[in-house]
Design a protein around this motif. Structure first.
Motif, short mmCIF file in Angstrom:
data_model
loop_
_atom_site.label_atom_id
_atom_site.label_comp_id
_atom_site.label_asym_id
_atom_site.label_seq_id
_atom_site.Cartn_x
_atom_site.Cartn_y
_atom_site.Cartn_z
N ASP A 17 0.84 -1.19 0.00
CA ASP A 17 0.00 0.00 0.00
C ASP A 17 0.88 1.25 0.00
O ASP A 17 1.99 1.25 0.55
CB ASP A 17 -0.90 0.03 1.24
CG ASP A 17 -1.98 -1.02 1.21
OD1 ASP A 17 -2.45 -1.36 0.11
OD2 ASP A 17 -2.35 -1.51 2.29
N ALA A 18 0.37 2.32 -0.55
CA ALA A 18 1.10 3.59 -0.59
C ALA A 18 1.50 4.03 0.82
O ALA A 18 2.59 4.57 1.02
CB ALA A 18 0.26 4.66 -1.27
N LYS A 19 0.67 3.76 1.81
CA LYS A 19 0.96 4.19 3.19
C LYS A 19 2.18 3.49 3.77
O LYS A 19 2.77 3.96 4.74
CB LYS A 19 -0.25 3.98 4.08
CG LYS A 19 -0.63 2.53 4.30
CD LYS A 19 -1.83 2.42 5.22
CE LYS A 19 -2.38 1.04 5.34
NZ LYS A 19 -1.45 -0.04 5.57
N TYR A 37 -3.03 13.00 1.46
CA TYR A 37 -4.19 13.85 1.20
C TYR A 37 -5.25 13.57 2.26
O TYR A 37 -5.97 12.58 2.17
CB TYR A 37 -4.76 13.59 -0.20
CG TYR A 37 -3.86 14.05 -1.31
CD1 TYR A 37 -3.61 15.40 -1.51
CD2 TYR A 37 -3.26 13.14 -2.17
CE1 TYR A 37 -2.79 15.84 -2.53
CE2 TYR A 37 -2.44 13.57 -3.21
CZ TYR A 37 -2.21 14.92 -3.38
OH TYR A 37 -1.40 15.36 -4.40
N ASP A 38 -5.27 14.37 3.30
CA ASP A 38 -6.25 14.21 4.38
C ASP A 38 -6.30 12.79 4.92
O ASP A 38 -7.36 12.19 5.07
CB ASP A 38 -7.65 14.65 3.91
CG ASP A 38 -7.70 16.12 3.56
OD1 ASP A 38 -7.09 16.92 4.28
OD2 ASP A 38 -8.37 16.47 2.56
N GLY A 39 -5.11 12.24 5.19
CA GLY A 39 -5.01 10.90 5.77
C GLY A 39 -4.96 9.77 4.75
O GLY A 39 -4.82 8.62 5.14
N VAL A 40 -5.05 10.08 3.47
CA VAL A 40 -4.98 9.07 2.42
C VAL A 40 -3.63 9.18 1.72
O VAL A 40 -3.29 10.23 1.16
CB VAL A 40 -6.12 9.24 1.40
CG1 VAL A 40 -6.00 8.20 0.28
CG2 VAL A 40 -7.48 9.13 2.08
N SER A 77 0.99 18.68 0.64
CA SER A 77 0.64 17.27 0.74
C SER A 77 1.84 16.34 0.55
O SER A 77 1.76 15.15 0.83
CB SER A 77 -0.43 16.91 -0.28
OG SER A 77 -1.59 17.67 -0.06
N ILE A 78 2.97 16.87 0.06
CA ILE A 78 4.17 16.05 -0.15
C ILE A 78 4.73 15.61 1.20
O ILE A 78 4.95 16.42 2.10
CB ILE A 78 5.25 16.83 -0.93
CG1 ILE A 78 4.76 17.15 -2.33
CG2 ILE A 78 6.56 16.03 -0.98
CD1 ILE A 78 5.69 18.08 -3.11
N THR A 79 4.95 14.29 1.32
CA THR A 79 5.54 13.76 2.56
C THR A 79 6.95 13.24 2.34
O THR A 79 7.63 12.89 3.31
CB THR A 79 4.67 12.63 3.15
OG1 THR A 79 4.56 11.57 2.20
CG2 THR A 79 3.28 13.15 3.52
N GLY A 80 7.38 13.14 1.09
CA GLY A 80 8.75 12.68 0.82
C GLY A 80 8.89 12.12 -0.58
O GLY A 80 7.99 12.23 -1.41
N PHE A 81 10.06 11.46 -0.77
CA PHE A 81 10.40 10.90 -2.07
C PHE A 81 10.99 9.52 -1.88
O PHE A 81 11.59 9.23 -0.84
CB PHE A 81 11.41 11.82 -2.78
CG PHE A 81 10.88 13.22 -2.93
CD1 PHE A 81 10.07 13.56 -3.99
CD2 PHE A 81 11.15 14.19 -1.97
CE1 PHE A 81 9.56 14.84 -4.11
CE2 PHE A 81 10.65 15.46 -2.07
CZ PHE A 81 9.85 15.79 -3.15
N PHE A 82 10.83 8.67 -2.89
CA PHE A 82 11.27 7.28 -2.77
C PHE A 82 11.86 6.81 -4.09
O PHE A 82 11.31 7.11 -5.15
CB PHE A 82 10.06 6.41 -2.41
CG PHE A 82 10.38 4.93 -2.34
CD1 PHE A 82 10.87 4.37 -1.18
CD2 PHE A 82 10.19 4.12 -3.45
CE1 PHE A 82 11.17 3.02 -1.11
CE2 PHE A 82 10.49 2.77 -3.40
CZ PHE A 82 10.98 2.22 -2.23
#
Length: 85
Positions: A17-19, A37-40, A77-82
């Motif tokens: 999952d993306a999370k 995006y709002d917890g998603v 909304s950006i939380t990082g990069f992978f």
């Protein structure tokens, strides 16, 4: 579904999952930009790095569609990069 789309666009990801994808890099063409995006959680594949942001391709940002868009560097909304290592 966004992770399945990233795999279709050439990123060698397991079925997760993306999370569950944790930031591990700086922005790179072919890598992922991670969002919340709002917890998603959501991922997009970086196609191009530009002064104003990143051009991305993604699946399911708009339900059941493939989209291309420009993400500005200051998008909250950006939380990082992978990147796959």
């Amino acid at each position: 579904r966004c992770v399945a789309g990233a795999r279709k666009f050439g990123v060698d990801l397991p079925r997760i999952d993306a999370k569950d994808i944790k930031p591990n890099s700086t922005p790179q063409v072919g890598g992922l930009v991670l969002f919340n995006y709002d917890g998603v959680a959501h991922v997009s594949v970086i196609k191009d790095i530009r002064p104003e942001g990143m051009a991305v391709i993604e699946s399911n940002y708009s339900r059941c569609k493939v989209t291309n868009r420009l993400i500005k560097w200051d998008d909250p909304s950006i939380t990082g990069f992978f990147v796959v290592k």
